[in-house]
Design a protein around this motif. Structure first.
Motif, PDB file in Angstrom:
ATOM      1  N   ASP A   1      26.392  34.542 -16.630  1.00 44.69           N
ATOM      2  CA  ASP A   1      25.093  34.125 -16.122  1.00 44.69           C
ATOM      3  C   ASP A   1      24.386  33.230 -17.143  1.00 44.69           C
ATOM      4  OD1 ASP A   1      21.919  34.966 -15.940  1.00 44.69           O
ATOM      5  OD2 ASP A   1      22.883  34.763 -13.979  1.00 44.69           O
ATOM      6  N   GLU A   2      23.570  32.288 -16.675  1.00 44.01           N
ATOM      7  CA  GLU A   2      22.925  31.306 -17.541  1.00 44.01           C
ATOM      8  C   GLU A   2      22.068  31.976 -18.611  1.00 44.01           C
ATOM      9  OE1 GLU A   2      22.264  27.720 -19.161  1.00 44.01           O
ATOM     10  OE2 GLU A   2      23.626  28.175 -17.494  1.00 44.01           O
ATOM     11  N   GLN A   3      21.318  32.995 -18.238  1.00 44.55           N
ATOM     12  CA  GLN A   3      20.482  33.694 -19.212  1.00 44.55           C
ATOM     13  C   GLN A   3      21.329  34.370 -20.291  1.00 44.55           C
ATOM     14  OE1 GLN A   3      17.931  36.361 -17.060  1.00 44.55           O
ATOM     15  NE2 GLN A   3      16.653  34.734 -16.220  1.00 44.55           N
ATOM     16  N   VAL A   4      22.468  34.887 -19.883  1.00 48.62           N
ATOM     17  CA  VAL A   4      23.375  35.526 -20.847  1.00 48.62           C
ATOM     18  C   VAL A   4      23.920  34.486 -21.827  1.00 48.62           C
ATOM     19  CG1 VAL A   4      25.527  36.798 -21.128  1.00 48.62           C
ATOM     20  CG2 VAL A   4      23.986  37.351 -19.240  1.00 48.62           C
ATOM     21  N   LYS A   5      24.260  33.317 -21.319  1.00 47.53           N
ATOM     22  CA  LYS A   5      24.765  32.259 -22.193  1.00 47.53           C
ATOM     23  C   LYS A   5      23.697  31.823 -23.197  1.00 47.53           C
ATOM     24  CE  LYS A   5      26.341  29.517 -18.899  1.00 47.53           C
ATOM     25  NZ  LYS A   5      27.009  28.363 -18.262  1.00 47.53           N
ATOM     26  N   GLN A   6      22.457  31.721 -22.741  1.00 46.12           N
ATOM     27  CA  GLN A   6      21.378  31.363 -23.661  1.00 46.12           C
ATOM     28  C   GLN A   6      21.189  32.434 -24.734  1.00 46.12           C
ATOM     29  OE1 GLN A   6      17.901  30.599 -21.298  1.00 46.12           O
ATOM     30  NE2 GLN A   6      18.784  28.818 -20.260  1.00 46.12           N
ATOM     31  N   ALA A   7      21.272  33.699 -24.323  1.00 47.53           N
ATOM     32  CA  ALA A   7      21.152  34.795 -25.295  1.00 47.53           C
ATOM     33  C   ALA A   7      22.298  34.757 -26.305  1.00 47.53           C
ATOM     34  CB  ALA A   7      21.133  36.132 -24.567  1.00 47.53           C
ATOM     35  N   MET A   8      23.506  34.483 -25.819  1.00 46.73           N
ATOM     36  CA  MET A   8      24.662  34.397 -26.723  1.00 46.73           C
ATOM     37  C   MET A   8      24.486  33.250 -27.705  1.00 46.73           C
ATOM     38  SD  MET A   8      27.743  35.093 -23.988  1.00 46.73           S
ATOM     39  CE  MET A   8      29.046  34.836 -25.195  1.00 46.73           C
ATOM     40  N   ASN A   9      23.951  32.134 -27.233  1.00 49.16           N
ATOM     41  CA  ASN A   9      23.717  30.998 -28.127  1.00 49.16           C
ATOM     42  C   ASN A   9      22.679  31.346 -29.186  1.00 49.16           C
ATOM     43  OD1 ASN A   9      25.539  29.352 -26.784  1.00 49.16           O
ATOM     44  ND2 ASN A   9      24.008  28.555 -25.369  1.00 49.16           N
ATOM     45  N   ARG A  10      21.625  32.086 -28.782  1.00 49.94           N
ATOM     46  CA  ARG A  10      20.616  32.493 -29.759  1.00 49.94           C
ATOM     47  C   ARG A  10      21.213  33.433 -30.802  1.00 49.94           C
ATOM     48  NH1 ARG A  10      17.251  32.885 -25.114  1.00 49.94           N
ATOM     49  NH2 ARG A  10      17.481  35.155 -25.104  1.00 49.94           N
TER      50      ARG A  10
ATOM     51  N   THR B   1      30.999  43.124 -16.009  1.00 48.57           N
ATOM     52  CA  THR B   1      31.680  43.668 -17.181  1.00 48.57           C
ATOM     53  C   THR B   1      31.169  45.071 -17.484  1.00 48.57           C
ATOM     54  OG1 THR B   1      30.053  42.733 -18.698  1.00 48.57           O
ATOM     55  CG2 THR B   1      31.926  41.342 -18.123  1.00 48.57           C
ATOM     56  N   LYS B   2      31.752  45.669 -18.502  1.00 51.60           N
ATOM     57  CA  LYS B   2      31.380  47.024 -18.884  1.00 51.60           C
ATOM     58  C   LYS B   2      29.940  47.102 -19.368  1.00 51.60           C
ATOM     59  CE  LYS B   2      33.050  50.907 -21.691  1.00 51.60           C
ATOM     60  NZ  LYS B   2      34.073  51.337 -22.676  1.00 51.60           N
ATOM     61  N   ASP B   3      29.445  46.023 -20.005  1.00 52.31           N
ATOM     62  CA  ASP B   3      28.065  45.994 -20.483  1.00 52.31           C
ATOM     63  C   ASP B   3      27.121  45.359 -19.463  1.00 52.31           C
ATOM     64  OD1 ASP B   3      29.473  43.698 -20.903  1.00 52.31           O
ATOM     65  OD2 ASP B   3      28.669  43.268 -22.878  1.00 52.31           O
ATOM     66  N   ASN B   4      27.503  45.450 -18.170  1.00 54.49           N
ATOM     67  CA  ASN B   4      26.632  45.071 -17.044  1.00 54.49           C
ATOM     68  C   ASN B   4      26.229  43.596 -17.068  1.00 54.49           C
ATOM     69  OD1 ASN B   4      26.563  47.725 -15.939  1.00 54.49           O
ATOM     70  ND2 ASN B   4      25.015  48.299 -17.455  1.00 54.49           N
ATOM     71  N   VAL B   5      27.180  42.727 -17.379  1.00 50.67           N
ATOM     72  CA  VAL B   5      26.956  41.284 -17.339  1.00 50.67           C
ATOM     73  C   VAL B   5      27.813  40.703 -16.214  1.00 50.67           C
ATOM     74  CG1 VAL B   5      27.158  39.102 -18.581  1.00 50.67           C
ATOM     75  CG2 VAL B   5      26.485  41.177 -19.806  1.00 50.67           C
ATOM     76  N   PHE B   6      27.179  39.960 -15.295  1.00 49.04           N
ATOM     77  CA  PHE B   6      27.921  39.347 -14.207  1.00 49.04           C
ATOM     78  C   PHE B   6      28.539  38.037 -14.688  1.00 49.04           C
ATOM     79  CE2 PHE B   6      25.356  42.256 -11.747  1.00 49.04           C
ATOM     80  CZ  PHE B   6      26.210  42.611 -10.709  1.00 49.04           C
ATOM     81  N   VAL B   7      29.816  37.880 -14.383  1.00 48.95           N
ATOM     82  CA  VAL B   7      30.545  36.681 -14.790  1.00 48.95           C
ATOM     83  C   VAL B   7      31.323  36.131 -13.603  1.00 48.95           C
ATOM     84  CG1 VAL B   7      30.792  37.284 -17.229  1.00 48.95           C
ATOM     85  CG2 VAL B   7      32.489  38.074 -15.602  1.00 48.95           C
TER      86      VAL B   7
END
Length: 304
Positions: A165-174, A73-79
């Motif tokens: 990515d799993e780490q991104v999902k955890q960050a979004m949940n936080r 994505t534009k903010d450098n997150v792999f999906v």
């Protein structure tokens, strides 16, 4: 010998049978001497034995191809995105679908990869979730234009899954959890503020009513004193004597009310017999002094 000939004829009839059946939602390609001759649709069909042959079959049903894509994505997150493409062979373009395209699955997959990897890098991760329909429409538009010349129609394109990515999902949940805690804290603070304001209003109203009660009480006491003085004046007791009598009476009434309770911690000072008389003298002296001060102030203001 006769049996052998019969057997050969039977094989020839089976192999070169002029009658064949085409199933529903299927189209059969007939070639004559290796060249396209015609396409046959559902039902009983005929061909020339040993001259015509069935080259292949085309499925006319709506089919679905699921494509998994990894992009950034534009903010450098792999999906990982799952794009489902529903397509169908156009019945009037069976020739193009059979001869022009060797592998439609690979062709469609290539176009999906190209479109998604061009669109998603323009968006932030949150926007990918919000605008997934725009991505799907872009895929359909690109595929429809490209695959139409090959005899294929794109029925629909859907982005059915977006998996960061799993780490991104955890960050979004936080982040979501912190946001909810913030909102909860704001509601709790507002509720506490409302309680404090309500309590302050209640106390203000209580003080107001209490002050009004004290004022009414003092007003009634003054009226009672005035009436008492008038009554005493009626029996030839002057105002000073009446005031002394009232002060003494109030003094001893107060002493009586204090002594009536065995648990009272109040002490009235001074409490000697001459206390009421001294109190009255002091009051009269104070009133006279304040009256003289007032007269002097008035004289000075009139002179100026």
């Amino acid at each position: 010998m006769g049996i052998t000939i019969l057997f050969i004829l039977l094989i020839l009839c089976i192999v070169g049978s002029p009658v064949f059946v085409v199933k529903q939602q299927t189209s059969v390609i007939i070639e004559r001497f290796g060249k396209f001759n015609s396409s046959r649709n559902a039902g009983i069909n005929f061909k020339v034995p040993f001259i015509d042959r069935i080259a292949g079959k085309i499925n006319l049903k709506i089919q679905q191809l699921d494509v998994m894509i990894e992009t950034k994505t534009k903010d450098n997150v792999f999906v990982h995105l799952k794009v489902s493409v529903q397509y169908q062979v156009v019945q009037t373009a069976v020739y193009d679908a059979f001869y022009k395209l060797q592998n439609p699955y690979e062709q469609i997959t290539s176009y999906v990869f190209d479109v998604v990897r061009a669109e998603v890098p323009k968006l932030r991760l949150d926007d990918v979730f919000v605008r997934k329909d725009d991505i799907a429409n872009a895929v359909k538009s690109e595929l429809q234009e490209a695959m139409q010349s090959y005899g294929y129609s794109i029925v629909k394109a859907l982005v059915t899954d977006i998996d960061p990515d799993e780490q991104v999902k955890q960050a979004m949940n936080r982040i979501n959890s912190a946001e909810r805690e913030k909102v909860a804290a704001e509601y709790e603070a507002e509720a506490e503020r409302i309680k404090i304001v309500a309590k302050a209003k209640a106390e203000a109203e209580s003080k107001q009513l209490q002050g009004k009660g004290i004022a009414d009480q003092r007003r009634e006491i003054a009226r009672g004193l005035e009436e008492s003085v008038k009554v005493l004046n009626g029996v030839n007791i002057n105002s000073q004597e009446a005031s002394s009598l009232i002060v003494v009476t109030q003094h001893y009434d107060t002493l009586s009310s204090i002594g009536a309770s065995s648990r009272s911690n109040l002490i009235l000072l001074p409490n000697n017999p001459s206390a009421a008389s001294d109190m009255l003298i002091n009051m009269i002296t104070s009133f006279e002094a304040s009256q003289r001060v007032g007269e002097k102030i008035n004289d000075k203001s009139s002179q100026t």
